[in-house]
Design a protein around this motif. Structure first.
Motif, PDB file in Angstrom:
ATOM      1  N   LYS A 146      -4.493  -0.485  -3.099  1.00 50.68           N
ATOM      2  CA  LYS A 146      -5.837   0.091  -3.118  1.00 50.68           C
ATOM      3  C   LYS A 146      -6.760  -0.836  -2.339  1.00 50.68           C
ATOM      4  O   LYS A 146      -6.772  -2.046  -2.565  1.00 50.68           O
ATOM      5  CB  LYS A 146      -6.328   0.246  -4.553  1.00 50.68           C
ATOM      6  N   ILE A 147      -7.543  -0.252  -1.430  1.00 55.79           N
ATOM      7  CA  ILE A 147      -8.469  -1.014  -0.602  1.00 55.79           C
ATOM      8  C   ILE A 147      -9.891  -0.610  -0.972  1.00 55.79           C
ATOM      9  O   ILE A 147     -10.241   0.567  -0.909  1.00 55.79           O
ATOM     10  CB  ILE A 147      -8.240  -0.736   0.895  1.00 55.79           C
ATOM     11  N   GLU A 148     -10.701  -1.582  -1.383  1.00 61.32           N
ATOM     12  CA  GLU A 148     -12.106  -1.340  -1.706  1.00 61.32           C
ATOM     13  C   GLU A 148     -12.970  -2.218  -0.812  1.00 61.32           C
ATOM     14  O   GLU A 148     -12.645  -3.380  -0.584  1.00 61.32           O
ATOM     15  CB  GLU A 148     -12.409  -1.696  -3.158  1.00 61.32           C
ATOM     16  N   TYR A 149     -14.047  -1.638  -0.327  1.00 62.16           N
ATOM     17  CA  TYR A 149     -14.999  -2.389   0.488  1.00 62.16           C
ATOM     18  C   TYR A 149     -16.260  -2.574  -0.336  1.00 62.16           C
ATOM     19  O   TYR A 149     -17.035  -1.639  -0.538  1.00 62.16           O
ATOM     20  CB  TYR A 149     -15.299  -1.640   1.784  1.00 62.16           C
ATOM     21  N   LYS A 150     -16.469  -3.797  -0.833  1.00 61.15           N
ATOM     22  CA  LYS A 150     -17.645  -4.093  -1.649  1.00 61.15           C
ATOM     23  C   LYS A 150     -18.852  -4.304  -0.734  1.00 61.15           C
ATOM     24  O   LYS A 150     -18.755  -4.935   0.310  1.00 61.15           O
ATOM     25  CB  LYS A 150     -17.421  -5.359  -2.486  1.00 61.15           C
ATOM     26  N   ASN A 151     -19.985  -3.804  -1.154  1.00 67.44           N
ATOM     27  CA  ASN A 151     -21.253  -3.924  -0.435  1.00 67.44           C
ATOM     28  C   ASN A 151     -21.220  -3.253   0.931  1.00 67.44           C
ATOM     29  O   ASN A 151     -21.857  -3.705   1.876  1.00 67.44           O
ATOM     30  CB  ASN A 151     -21.680  -5.387  -0.291  1.00 67.44           C
ATOM     31  N   LYS A 152     -20.483  -2.159   1.031  1.00 66.45           N
ATOM     32  CA  LYS A 152     -20.492  -1.344   2.242  1.00 66.45           C
ATOM     33  C   LYS A 152     -20.918   0.054   1.827  1.00 66.45           C
ATOM     34  O   LYS A 152     -20.250   0.695   1.017  1.00 66.45           O
ATOM     35  CB  LYS A 152     -19.119  -1.328   2.901  1.00 66.45           C
ATOM     36  N   LEU A 153     -22.035   0.503   2.368  1.00 61.63           N
ATOM     37  CA  LEU A 153     -22.541   1.821   2.009  1.00 61.63           C
ATOM     38  C   LEU A 153     -21.597   2.906   2.510  1.00 61.63           C
ATOM     39  O   LEU A 153     -20.986   2.778   3.567  1.00 61.63           O
ATOM     40  CB  LEU A 153     -23.929   2.041   2.625  1.00 61.63           C
ATOM     41  N   PHE A 154     -21.495   3.973   1.780  1.00 59.70           N
ATOM     42  CA  PHE A 154     -20.753   5.176   2.151  1.00 59.70           C
ATOM     43  C   PHE A 154     -19.254   4.932   2.334  1.00 59.70           C
ATOM     44  O   PHE A 154     -18.610   5.650   3.094  1.00 59.70           O
ATOM     45  CB  PHE A 154     -21.318   5.808   3.428  1.00 59.70           C
ATOM     46  N   ALA A 155     -18.691   3.936   1.684  1.00 56.04           N
ATOM     47  CA  ALA A 155     -17.248   3.664   1.795  1.00 56.04           C
ATOM     48  C   ALA A 155     -16.605   3.850   0.427  1.00 56.04           C
ATOM     49  O   ALA A 155     -16.970   3.180  -0.531  1.00 56.04           O
ATOM     50  CB  ALA A 155     -17.010   2.250   2.297  1.00 56.04           C
ATOM     51  N   SER A 156     -15.653   4.750   0.367  1.00 57.44           N
ATOM     52  CA  SER A 156     -14.950   4.973  -0.893  1.00 57.44           C
ATOM     53  C   SER A 156     -13.613   4.236  -0.859  1.00 57.44           C
ATOM     54  O   SER A 156     -13.053   3.999   0.207  1.00 57.44           O
ATOM     55  CB  SER A 156     -14.726   6.473  -1.109  1.00 57.44           C
ATOM     56  N   PRO A 157     -13.101   3.854  -2.029  1.00 55.75           N
ATOM     57  CA  PRO A 157     -11.810   3.163  -2.071  1.00 55.75           C
ATOM     58  C   PRO A 157     -10.687   4.074  -1.565  1.00 55.75           C
ATOM     59  O   PRO A 157     -10.740   5.288  -1.738  1.00 55.75           O
ATOM     60  CB  PRO A 157     -11.608   2.832  -3.548  1.00 55.75           C
ATOM     61  N   LYS A 158      -9.697   3.456  -0.949  1.00 51.97           N
ATOM     62  CA  LYS A 158      -8.541   4.199  -0.438  1.00 51.97           C
ATOM     63  C   LYS A 158      -7.287   3.663  -1.108  1.00 51.97           C
ATOM     64  O   LYS A 158      -7.123   2.460  -1.239  1.00 51.97           O
ATOM     65  CB  LYS A 158      -8.438   4.033   1.072  1.00 51.97           C
ATOM     66  N   THR A 159      -6.422   4.568  -1.500  1.00 57.19           N
ATOM     67  CA  THR A 159      -5.166   4.198  -2.149  1.00 57.19           C
ATOM     68  C   THR A 159      -4.006   4.741  -1.330  1.00 57.19           C
ATOM     69  O   THR A 159      -4.018   5.899  -0.925  1.00 57.19           O
ATOM     70  CB  THR A 159      -5.110   4.757  -3.579  1.00 57.19           C
ATOM     71  N   TYR A 160      -3.013   3.875  -1.088  1.00 62.94           N
ATOM     72  CA  TYR A 160      -1.820   4.261  -0.340  1.00 62.94           C
ATOM     73  C   TYR A 160      -0.594   3.992  -1.205  1.00 62.94           C
ATOM     74  O   TYR A 160      -0.521   2.976  -1.893  1.00 62.94           O
ATOM     75  CB  TYR A 160      -1.720   3.470   0.969  1.00 62.94           C
ATOM     76  N   LEU A 161       0.357   4.896  -1.145  1.00 68.29           N
ATOM     77  CA  LEU A 161       1.596   4.743  -1.889  1.00 68.29           C
ATOM     78  C   LEU A 161       2.598   3.920  -1.092  1.00 68.29           C
ATOM     79  O   LEU A 161       2.672   4.026   0.133  1.00 68.29           O
ATOM     80  CB  LEU A 161       2.204   6.114  -2.197  1.00 68.29           C
ATOM     81  N   LYS A 162       3.378   3.127  -1.799  1.00 67.40           N
ATOM     82  CA  LYS A 162       4.385   2.272  -1.167  1.00 67.40           C
ATOM     83  C   LYS A 162       5.397   3.107  -0.382  1.00 67.40           C
ATOM     84  O   LYS A 162       5.797   2.731   0.718  1.00 67.40           O
ATOM     85  CB  LYS A 162       5.099   1.437  -2.220  1.00 67.40           C
ATOM     86  N   LYS A 163       5.772   4.241  -0.921  1.00 66.84           N
ATOM     87  CA  LYS A 163       6.794   5.059  -0.266  1.00 66.84           C
ATOM     88  C   LYS A 163       6.322   5.640   1.068  1.00 66.84           C
ATOM     89  O   LYS A 163       7.143   5.978   1.911  1.00 66.84           O
ATOM     90  CB  LYS A 163       7.251   6.178  -1.193  1.00 66.84           C
ATOM     91  N   ASP A 164       4.994   5.751   1.270  1.00 63.40           N
ATOM     92  CA  ASP A 164       4.460   6.296   2.521  1.00 63.40           C
ATOM     93  C   ASP A 164       4.281   5.223   3.600  1.00 63.40           C
ATOM     94  O   ASP A 164       4.021   5.548   4.753  1.00 63.40           O
ATOM     95  CB  ASP A 164       3.111   6.972   2.284  1.00 63.40           C
ATOM     96  N   ILE A 165       4.390   3.949   3.227  1.00 62.15           N
ATOM     97  CA  ILE A 165       4.165   2.852   4.171  1.00 62.15           C
ATOM     98  C   ILE A 165       5.505   2.422   4.748  1.00 62.15           C
ATOM     99  O   ILE A 165       6.397   2.003   4.031  1.00 62.15           O
ATOM    100  CB  ILE A 165       3.449   1.684   3.482  1.00 62.15           C
ATOM    101  N   ASN A 166       5.611   2.525   6.057  1.00 60.49           N
ATOM    102  CA  ASN A 166       6.868   2.196   6.738  1.00 60.49           C
ATOM    103  C   ASN A 166       6.998   0.707   7.032  1.00 60.49           C
ATOM    104  O   ASN A 166       8.084   0.151   6.939  1.00 60.49           O
ATOM    105  CB  ASN A 166       6.992   2.973   8.043  1.00 60.49           C
TER     106      ASN A 166
END
Length: 167
Positions: free
Chosen positions: A86-106
């Motif tokens: 999960k990637i979160e950008y703290k103190n960045k306006l208009f940015a939502s956290p993104k989550t990626y599954l291990k199985k989708d990452i090559n």
């Protein structure tokens, strides 16, 4: 069990000072100058006059605030779980956290963007501290940057942490 990695942005102090002054000037214009000039209009057109003159300054204020917050206080937080990242950008306006599954990452790798190639040309990035590296992974055939503009040692630490957690 999850691992949390926090990476603070390198602050560009010149940009912070210039944008801070710009925010102060825009605040002064929006809160004092425009209302005073709008008071001279008839009472029924006061609101319309205020909104129409304030809108462009408000757009620039939001743009300056967006850049200033990320440059001054920005932080990337990676939360690594056994099956997701999960990637979160703290103190960045208009940015939502993104989550990626291990199985989708090559693949997870480190890339040097000192020389960045595009379809239309080349862009050179110069850094005295050597902060031209990014942690990237290949997700469903697309290259996604997790963290930008860090040193090679910091990028290696992050990649090793992810690989230790996942493999």
């Amino acid at each position: 069990m999850s691992t949390i990695i926090k990476i603070k942005n390198k602050t560009n102090w010149l940009l912070t000072i210039i944008l801070g002054l710009g925010l102060l000037i825009l605040s002064f214009i929006i809160l004092i100058i425009i209302p005073l000039s709008s008071l001279q209009e008839e009472s029924s057109f006061f609101i319309l006059h205020y909104i129409s003159f304030t809108a462009p300054f408000t757009v620039f204020f939001i743009l300056f605030l967006y850049i200033w917050l990320w440059n001054t206080f920005g932080k990337t937080v990676l939360t690594i779980d056994p099956e997701t990242i999960k990637i979160e950008y703290k103190n960045k306006l208009f940015a939502s956290p993104k989550t990626y599954l291990k199985k989708d990452i090559n693949q997870i790798e480190i890339k040097d963007f000192q020389v960045e190639r595009y379809k239309l040309g080349v862009r050179y990035h110069f850094s005295l501290s050597g902060s031209t590296y990014s942690v990237v992974f290949i997700h469903n055939g697309n290259e996604i940057r997790l963290i930008d503009w860090i040193t090679e040692t910091k990028a290696s630490e992050i990649v090793n942490e992810i690989k230790n957690m996942w493999y």
